[in-house]
Design an enzyme around this catalytic site. Structure first.
Site, mmCIF file in Angstrom:
data_model
loop_
_atom_site.group_PDB
_atom_site.id
_atom_site.type_symbol
_atom_site.label_atom_id
_atom_site.label_comp_id
_atom_site.label_asym_id
_atom_site.label_seq_id
_atom_site.Cartn_x
_atom_site.Cartn_y
_atom_site.Cartn_z
ATOM 1 N N ARG A 44 -15.218 -51.648 81.897
ATOM 2 C CA ARG A 44 -15.678 -51.758 80.501
ATOM 3 C C ARG A 44 -17.037 -51.089 80.277
ATOM 4 O O ARG A 44 -17.793 -51.492 79.366
ATOM 5 C CB ARG A 44 -15.770 -53.215 80.047
ATOM 6 C CG ARG A 44 -14.420 -53.872 79.918
ATOM 7 C CD ARG A 44 -14.529 -55.319 79.533
ATOM 8 N NE ARG A 44 -13.188 -55.861 79.444
ATOM 9 C CZ ARG A 44 -12.641 -56.306 78.316
ATOM 10 N NH1 ARG A 44 -13.316 -56.294 77.192
ATOM 11 N NH2 ARG A 44 -11.422 -56.764 78.317
ATOM 12 N N GLY A 90 -34.596 -59.095 78.013
ATOM 13 C CA GLY A 90 -34.052 -58.717 76.707
ATOM 14 C C GLY A 90 -35.105 -58.631 75.631
ATOM 15 O O GLY A 90 -36.301 -58.597 75.911
ATOM 16 N N THR A 91 -34.627 -58.585 74.384
ATOM 17 C CA THR A 91 -35.529 -58.566 73.230
ATOM 18 C C THR A 91 -35.219 -59.772 72.348
ATOM 19 O O THR A 91 -34.172 -60.389 72.477
ATOM 20 C CB THR A 91 -35.366 -57.271 72.397
ATOM 21 O OG1 THR A 91 -34.016 -57.173 71.973
ATOM 22 C CG2 THR A 91 -35.764 -56.040 73.182
ATOM 23 N N MET A 181 -29.709 -64.091 71.725
ATOM 24 C CA MET A 181 -28.308 -64.483 71.619
ATOM 25 C C MET A 181 -27.616 -64.773 72.958
ATOM 26 O O MET A 181 -26.394 -64.818 73.004
ATOM 27 C CB MET A 181 -27.536 -63.393 70.855
ATOM 28 C CG MET A 181 -28.177 -63.056 69.517
ATOM 29 S SD MET A 181 -27.275 -61.864 68.559
ATOM 30 C CE MET A 181 -25.928 -62.869 67.948
ATOM 31 N N ASP A 205 -38.853 -57.732 66.878
ATOM 32 C CA ASP A 205 -38.934 -57.842 65.414
ATOM 33 C C ASP A 205 -39.460 -59.226 65.063
ATOM 34 O O ASP A 205 -39.462 -60.114 65.900
ATOM 35 C CB ASP A 205 -37.564 -57.587 64.765
ATOM 36 C CG ASP A 205 -36.473 -58.469 65.350
ATOM 37 O OD1 ASP A 205 -35.941 -58.123 66.425
ATOM 38 O OD2 ASP A 205 -36.176 -59.512 64.760
#
Ligand code: ADE
Length: 233
Positions: A44, A90-91, A181, A205
């Site tokens: 994938r 991550g962010t 998430m 952000d």
């Protein structure tokens, strides 16, 4: 021993795996930071690599976006490949005025609007926390590198668009620093399998000021976070 989502052979994955969400970032980081990086997964296009950093074996693999995706990959790494530590890199979006763009959040715990922990059949609400030993190392390294960092609770959400509907101000009022998430599922999976996990997030952000970082800025602040993760490994 392959799984439905990972074609690595036994022994090809290190005890510590760094997981960015984006598999192309995993490739870039492996090519940039690891010596003798060898690709172990292509299924994938969820690329995974093992190499060495300062003489220690470490792997870097994409997790995909969202809790089902990181739930699958982390479960397989822990249960089939003998992985002991997963560090998500991550962010996130900031929920707080004092948590600025490009700051790093070292995640201590996660709240969630997801039903991920339903599978564990607990008679209550599960609180997902990171491993204290990994967290302590991350804090020491963040201090040493003089980066702006925060340690605390975050929200792991199933919702990206219409995020205003999941009441950022209410989560913020309960002390959540930001939103991403994946981490709730990673921490819960690690706990279930008696393994260790940590998340480091760069603020990309702000849900308070509505500002966003540029891709170049994200790249730079990602570097400090990546170096902390590699040195923990
Ligand atoms: N990851 C980075 N920014 C995010 C946001 N605003 N919501 C959810 N996940 C994020």
């Amino acid at each position: 021993m392959a799984t439905p989502h990972n074609e690595a052979a036994t022994g090809e994955i290190a005890k510590t795996v760094l997981m960015p969400g984006d598999p192309l970032r995993a490739k870039f980081l492996a090519m940039t930071y690891l010596e003798d990086a060898k690709q172990f997964n292509n299924v994938r296009n969820m690329f995974g690599y093992t190499g060495s950093y300062k003489g220690k074996e470490v792997s870097i693999m994409g997790s995909g976006m969202g809790m089902p995706s990181i739930g699958i990959y982390s479960h397989e790494l822990y249960s089939q490949y003998g992985v002991e530590n997963i560090i998500r890199i991550g962010t996130c979006g900031s929920f707080k005025k004092h948590v600025h763009l490009r700051d790093i959040i070292i995640v201590q715990g996660c709240c969630t609007d997801s039903n991920f922990a339903y599978q564990f059949e607990l008679p209550g609400v599960y609180s997902a926390i990171s491993d204290y030993g990994l967290l302590e190392k991350a804090v020491a390294l963040a201090k040493e590198k003089n980066v702006n960092y925060h340690v605390g609770n975050i929200l792991s959400s199933d919702i990206f668009y219409h995020a205003d509907k999941n009441s950022p101000e209410k989560w913020a009022s309960m002390g959540c620093l930001g939103v991403e998430m994946e981490s709730y599922a990673l921490f819960a999976t690690a706990a279930y399998l008696n393994k260790r996990a940590l998340t480091l997030l760069t603020v990309s952000d702000s849900l308070v000021s509505k500002e966003e970082t540029t891709p170049e800025e994200r790249e730079k602040s990602f570097t400090a976070m990546m170096e902390i993760a590699l040195e923990i490994a």
